[in-house]
Design an enzyme around this catalytic site. Structure first.
Site, PDB file in Angstrom:
ATOM      1  N   ASN A 121       0.848  -1.197   0.000  1.00  0.00           N
ATOM      2  CA  ASN A 121       0.000   0.000   0.000  1.00  0.00           C
ATOM      3  C   ASN A 121       0.881   1.243   0.000  1.00  0.00           C
ATOM      4  O   ASN A 121       2.104   1.149   0.061  1.00  0.00           O
ATOM      5  CB  ASN A 121      -0.969  -0.017   1.193  1.00  0.00           C
ATOM      6  CG  ASN A 121      -0.246   0.005   2.517  1.00  0.00           C
ATOM      7  OD1 ASN A 121       0.385   0.989   2.874  1.00  0.00           O
ATOM      8  ND2 ASN A 121      -0.323  -1.106   3.248  1.00  0.00           N
ATOM      9  N   ASP A 146      -4.924  -5.845   5.471  1.00  0.00           N
ATOM     10  CA  ASP A 146      -6.040  -6.577   6.094  1.00  0.00           C
ATOM     11  C   ASP A 146      -6.116  -7.999   5.539  1.00  0.00           C
ATOM     12  O   ASP A 146      -6.679  -8.885   6.169  1.00  0.00           O
ATOM     13  CB  ASP A 146      -7.361  -5.846   5.831  1.00  0.00           C
ATOM     14  CG  ASP A 146      -7.451  -4.545   6.638  1.00  0.00           C
ATOM     15  OD1 ASP A 146      -6.970  -4.540   7.788  1.00  0.00           O
ATOM     16  OD2 ASP A 146      -7.971  -3.544   6.106  1.00  0.00           O
ATOM     17  N   LYS A 183       8.020 -18.081  -9.529  1.00  0.00           N
ATOM     18  CA  LYS A 183       7.412 -16.897 -10.126  1.00  0.00           C
ATOM     19  C   LYS A 183       6.216 -17.308 -10.995  1.00  0.00           C
ATOM     20  O   LYS A 183       6.325 -18.241 -11.809  1.00  0.00           O
ATOM     21  CB  LYS A 183       8.457 -16.180 -10.996  1.00  0.00           C
ATOM     22  CG  LYS A 183       7.958 -14.882 -11.556  1.00  0.00           C
ATOM     23  CD  LYS A 183       9.033 -14.219 -12.402  1.00  0.00           C
ATOM     24  CE  LYS A 183       8.386 -13.129 -13.245  1.00  0.00           C
ATOM     25  NZ  LYS A 183       9.203 -12.747 -14.377  1.00  0.00           N
ATOM     26  N   ASP A 236      -5.661  -8.657  13.309  1.00  0.00           N
ATOM     27  CA  ASP A 236      -5.750  -7.224  13.596  1.00  0.00           C
ATOM     28  C   ASP A 236      -4.887  -6.941  14.838  1.00  0.00           C
ATOM     29  O   ASP A 236      -5.285  -7.230  15.969  1.00  0.00           O
ATOM     30  CB  ASP A 236      -7.205  -6.816  13.836  1.00  0.00           C
ATOM     31  CG  ASP A 236      -7.358  -5.303  13.910  1.00  0.00           C
ATOM     32  OD1 ASP A 236      -6.472  -4.654  14.500  1.00  0.00           O
ATOM     33  OD2 ASP A 236      -8.350  -4.784  13.378  1.00  0.00           O
ATOM     34  N   ILE A 237      -3.705  -6.399  14.599  1.00  0.00           N
ATOM     35  CA  ILE A 237      -2.736  -6.191  15.686  1.00  0.00           C
ATOM     36  C   ILE A 237      -3.315  -5.252  16.739  1.00  0.00           C
ATOM     37  O   ILE A 237      -3.245  -5.500  17.945  1.00  0.00           O
ATOM     38  CB  ILE A 237      -1.416  -5.600  15.127  1.00  0.00           C
ATOM     39  CG1 ILE A 237      -0.861  -6.489  14.016  1.00  0.00           C
ATOM     40  CG2 ILE A 237      -0.391  -5.409  16.237  1.00  0.00           C
ATOM     41  CD1 ILE A 237       0.260  -5.862  13.204  1.00  0.00           C
ATOM     42  N   PHE A 262      -5.159   4.388  14.520  1.00  0.00           N
ATOM     43  CA  PHE A 262      -5.331   5.386  13.460  1.00  0.00           C
ATOM     44  C   PHE A 262      -6.462   4.906  12.562  1.00  0.00           C
ATOM     45  O   PHE A 262      -6.704   3.704  12.440  1.00  0.00           O
ATOM     46  CB  PHE A 262      -4.052   5.533  12.626  1.00  0.00           C
ATOM     47  CG  PHE A 262      -3.101   6.561  13.179  1.00  0.00           C
ATOM     48  CD1 PHE A 262      -2.368   6.299  14.328  1.00  0.00           C
ATOM     49  CD2 PHE A 262      -2.946   7.791  12.555  1.00  0.00           C
ATOM     50  CE1 PHE A 262      -1.499   7.242  14.842  1.00  0.00           C
ATOM     51  CE2 PHE A 262      -2.077   8.747  13.060  1.00  0.00           C
ATOM     52  CZ  PHE A 262      -1.354   8.472  14.205  1.00  0.00           C
ATOM     53  N   LYS A 288     -14.893   2.539  15.202  1.00  0.00           N
ATOM     54  CA  LYS A 288     -13.668   1.744  15.418  1.00  0.00           C
ATOM     55  C   LYS A 288     -13.176   1.873  16.850  1.00  0.00           C
ATOM     56  O   LYS A 288     -12.689   0.906  17.437  1.00  0.00           O
ATOM     57  CB  LYS A 288     -12.552   2.206  14.468  1.00  0.00           C
ATOM     58  CG  LYS A 288     -12.686   1.606  13.086  1.00  0.00           C
ATOM     59  CD  LYS A 288     -11.569   2.024  12.161  1.00  0.00           C
ATOM     60  CE  LYS A 288     -11.982   1.738  10.722  1.00  0.00           C
ATOM     61  NZ  LYS A 288     -11.038   2.268   9.752  1.00  0.00           N
ATOM     62  N   LYS A 327     -13.079  -1.706  18.639  1.00  0.00           N
ATOM     63  CA  LYS A 327     -11.756  -2.250  18.981  1.00  0.00           C
ATOM     64  C   LYS A 327     -11.396  -1.946  20.440  1.00  0.00           C
ATOM     65  O   LYS A 327     -10.292  -2.272  20.871  1.00  0.00           O
ATOM     66  CB  LYS A 327     -10.678  -1.674  18.032  1.00  0.00           C
ATOM     67  CG  LYS A 327     -10.855  -2.082  16.560  1.00  0.00           C
ATOM     68  CD  LYS A 327      -9.582  -1.856  15.746  1.00  0.00           C
ATOM     69  CE  LYS A 327      -9.823  -2.037  14.257  1.00  0.00           C
ATOM     70  NZ  LYS A 327      -8.594  -2.004  13.454  1.00  0.00           N
TER      71      LYS A 327
HETATM   72  N1  CTP Z   1      -4.420  -2.271  12.142  1.00  0.00           N
HETATM   73  C1  CTP Z   1      -3.666  -3.248  12.750  1.00  0.00           C
HETATM   74  N2  CTP Z   1      -3.620  -4.494  12.209  1.00  0.00           N
HETATM   75  C2  CTP Z   1      -4.294  -4.799  11.078  1.00  0.00           C
HETATM   76  C3  CTP Z   1      -5.063  -3.799  10.457  1.00  0.00           C
HETATM   77  C4  CTP Z   1      -5.114  -2.553  11.004  1.00  0.00           C
HETATM   78  O1  CTP Z   1      -3.038  -2.982  13.775  1.00  0.00           O
HETATM   79  N3  CTP Z   1      -4.210  -6.017  10.594  1.00  0.00           N
HETATM   80  C5  CTP Z   1      -4.511  -0.940  12.760  1.00  0.00           C
HETATM   81  C6  CTP Z   1      -3.883   0.172  11.985  1.00  0.00           C
HETATM   82  O2  CTP Z   1      -2.529   0.348  12.338  1.00  0.00           O
HETATM   83  C7  CTP Z   1      -4.732   1.375  12.408  1.00  0.00           C
HETATM   84  C8  CTP Z   1      -6.088   0.781  12.684  1.00  0.00           C
HETATM   85  O3  CTP Z   1      -5.872  -0.607  12.851  1.00  0.00           O
HETATM   86  O4  CTP Z   1      -4.282   1.903  13.630  1.00  0.00           O
HETATM   87  C9  CTP Z   1      -7.138   1.057  11.651  1.00  0.00           C
HETATM   88  O5  CTP Z   1      -7.050   0.202  10.604  1.00  0.00           O
HETATM   89  P1  CTP Z   1      -8.123   0.153   9.411  1.00  0.00           P
HETATM   90  O6  CTP Z   1      -7.589  -0.835   8.468  1.00  0.00           O
HETATM   91  O7  CTP Z   1      -8.381   1.540   8.933  1.00  0.00           O
HETATM   92  O8  CTP Z   1      -9.398  -0.287  10.154  1.00  0.00           O
HETATM   93  P2  CTP Z   1     -10.279  -1.518   9.973  1.00  0.00           P
HETATM   94  O9  CTP Z   1     -10.811  -1.804  11.338  1.00  0.00           O
HETATM   95  O10 CTP Z   1      -9.493  -2.591   9.318  1.00  0.00           O
HETATM   96  O11 CTP Z   1     -11.505  -1.041   9.085  1.00  0.00           O
HETATM   97  P3  CTP Z   1     -11.676  -0.781   7.510  1.00  0.00           P
HETATM   98  O12 CTP Z   1     -10.423  -1.280   6.819  1.00  0.00           O
HETATM   99  O13 CTP Z   1     -12.865  -1.528   7.175  1.00  0.00           O
HETATM  100  O14 CTP Z   1     -11.843   0.702   7.392  1.00  0.00           O
END
Ligand code: CTP
Length: 400
Positions: free
Chosen positions: A210, A279, A289, A306-307, A323, A337, A341
């Site tokens: 990304n 995600d 490859k 989701d950390i 964030f 969120k 969370k």
């Molecule tokens: N984050 C994380 N681990 C993941 C995905 C996200 O720790 N596997 C953390 C990011 O560092 C950020 C927060 O989660 O602080 C928000 O992530 P985001 O991807 O925007 O939120 P989601 O809950 O995944 O929702 P969506 O993608 O549907 O907006």
């Protein structure tokens, strides 16, 4: 550990007999947990050797303005930026005069001009030199510019006279420094920050990634360190230099970031998840490859852990800040969120329109369970400082 723990102290030494006391001051600072770098004028080196200060500070001593090897290691501007506080002890009459007139003809005077950190001088000289109208006028001028004068004290001087001109004792100088710094808002706390993107391999040469530059997370780590925290930065693949004083763990995939973070948060007080973690990742990574054959290629993806949610759910876990990057209804999604969370705070920003990814500016909407604050558009380094100040305030209100 004391109030200067993890703070960056730049100690300047100029050429006076009191230079020997700078060795003891360095030892006191280091013992208290401060990070100390020493810059010496040529005259200072006739009183005490750089080797002594190097051994006591644990860092090479800076002596030359135009030394390409030293500049390559840590340039003078970098050193000026690194400092949280600059103390020149002893400060001779000549150095004070040069500083008052803005000279930059050696490393230390240049550092004093280039730094934005609070600057303090500990004058040390013969009584008549101290009382001379020229020295007094120079000191008044410097004080009017915000320079702090620590001392001099009065007593028996090395020149045989008795009166004002004695450098304050190392313990007195050491005790005066925290006031100059205004006290680190996160002093003594351990902070873990995630930053940057992750890369999820598809095959040995390709990955899903990304656009995160890591700039915001790195600025947050820097600001937390400057606020006195001991900081671990778990960084995805970015080409950014490690902020000074920060411990960095480099990772590539979401799984590696997860493992490194869970390991680091074990005994931390505050966790800030600024990384753009994937995600989803390819469910199977091809061993070879992938060749282009079919008109369409389907890559099956599976969820990553989701950390942030996992850390927030830890029993007795740290104060947790997430964030949220959103394209619309920023506050609405962020509040969702924050609740789902179970975070202590969320920093939401709008993506697109020249904001967030890769840019140097950003703006943030902060939300916590019973309140919020808006941080208007500013360079990421400034925004990070404001964010850290808000986190420190919320941490004090809910955890101390
Ligand atoms: N984050 C994380 N681990 C993941 C995905 C996200 O720790 N596997 C953390 C990011 O560092 C950020 C927060 O989660 O602080 C928000 O992530 P985001 O991807 O925007 O939120 P989601 O809950 O995944 O929702 P969506 O993608 O549907 O907006």
């Amino acid at each position: 550990m004391d109030a200067l723990a993890n703070r960056n102290v730049l100690l300047g030494i100029t050429g006076g007999i009191a230079a020997y006391k700078a060795a003891e001051l360095t030892r006191l600072l280091v013992t208290g947990g401060a990070r100390v770098r020493v810059a010496m004028t040529p005259a200072a080196q006739t009183f005490v050797t750089p080797l002594t200060l190097q051994a006591l500070s644990g860092n090479p001593v800076h002596t030359e303005l135009l030394d390409s090897a030293a500049e390559a290691a840590m340039g003078h501007i970098e050193l000026a930026r690194w400092a949280d506080v600059v103390l020149v002890a002893p400060a001779t009459a000549d150095f004070i005069a040069r500083l008052a007139h803005g000279h930059a003809n050696d490393l230390l005077s240049t550092l004093c001009l280039a730094t934005r950190a609070p600057l303090a001088l500990a004058p040390a000289m013969n009584t008549q030199m101290w009382l001379h109208p020229a020295t007094q006028a120079n000191c008044e001028q410097l004080a009017a510019r915000g320079v702090t004068l620590l001392g001099p004290g009065a007593g028996d001087l090395a020149c045989g006279e008795t009166g004002p001109g004695r450098m304050l004792d190392p313990a007195e100088l050491h005790a005066a420094l925290p006031d100059l710094l205004g006290g680190g808002a996160l002093s003594g706390l351990r902070v873990v920050v995630t930053a940057g993107p992750t890369r999820e391999p598809v095959d040995p040469v390709r990955y899903l990634g990304n656009r995160s530059s890591g700039k915001m997370g790195f600025a947050v780590a820097q600001a937390a360190s400057r606020a006195g925290a001991s900081v671990t930065l778990v960084a995805g693949p970015v080409g950014l230099p490690t902020p000074s004083g920060v411990r960095r763990v480099d990772v590539e995939t979401a799984a590696q970031m997860h493992a490194a973070t869970i390991d680091a948060v074990d005994d931390c007080d505050i966790f800030i998840a600024a990384a753009a973690v994937a995600d989803y990742r390819p469910a199977q990574v091809a061993g070879e490859k992938i060749k282009k054959q079919a008109a369409k290629l389907n890559v099956e993806l599976e969820r990553t852990s989701d950390i942030l949610a996992e850390v927030a759910a830890l029993e007795g876990g740290p104060f947790t800040v997430g964030f949220a990057a959103e394209t619309d209804d920023v506050a609405g999604y962020a509040r969702e969120k924050l609740a789902s969370k179970k975070l202590d705070m969320i920093a939401a920003n709008r993506v697109g329109e020249g904001l967030a990814f890769g840019t140097d500016d950003n703006e943030l909407e902060l939300l916590w369970p019973d309140g919020g604050a808006r941080l208007p558009r500013a360079p990421k380094s400034e925004l990070a400082q404001q964010l850290i100040a808000q986190i420190a305030e919320r941490y004090d209100a809910t955890r101390r």
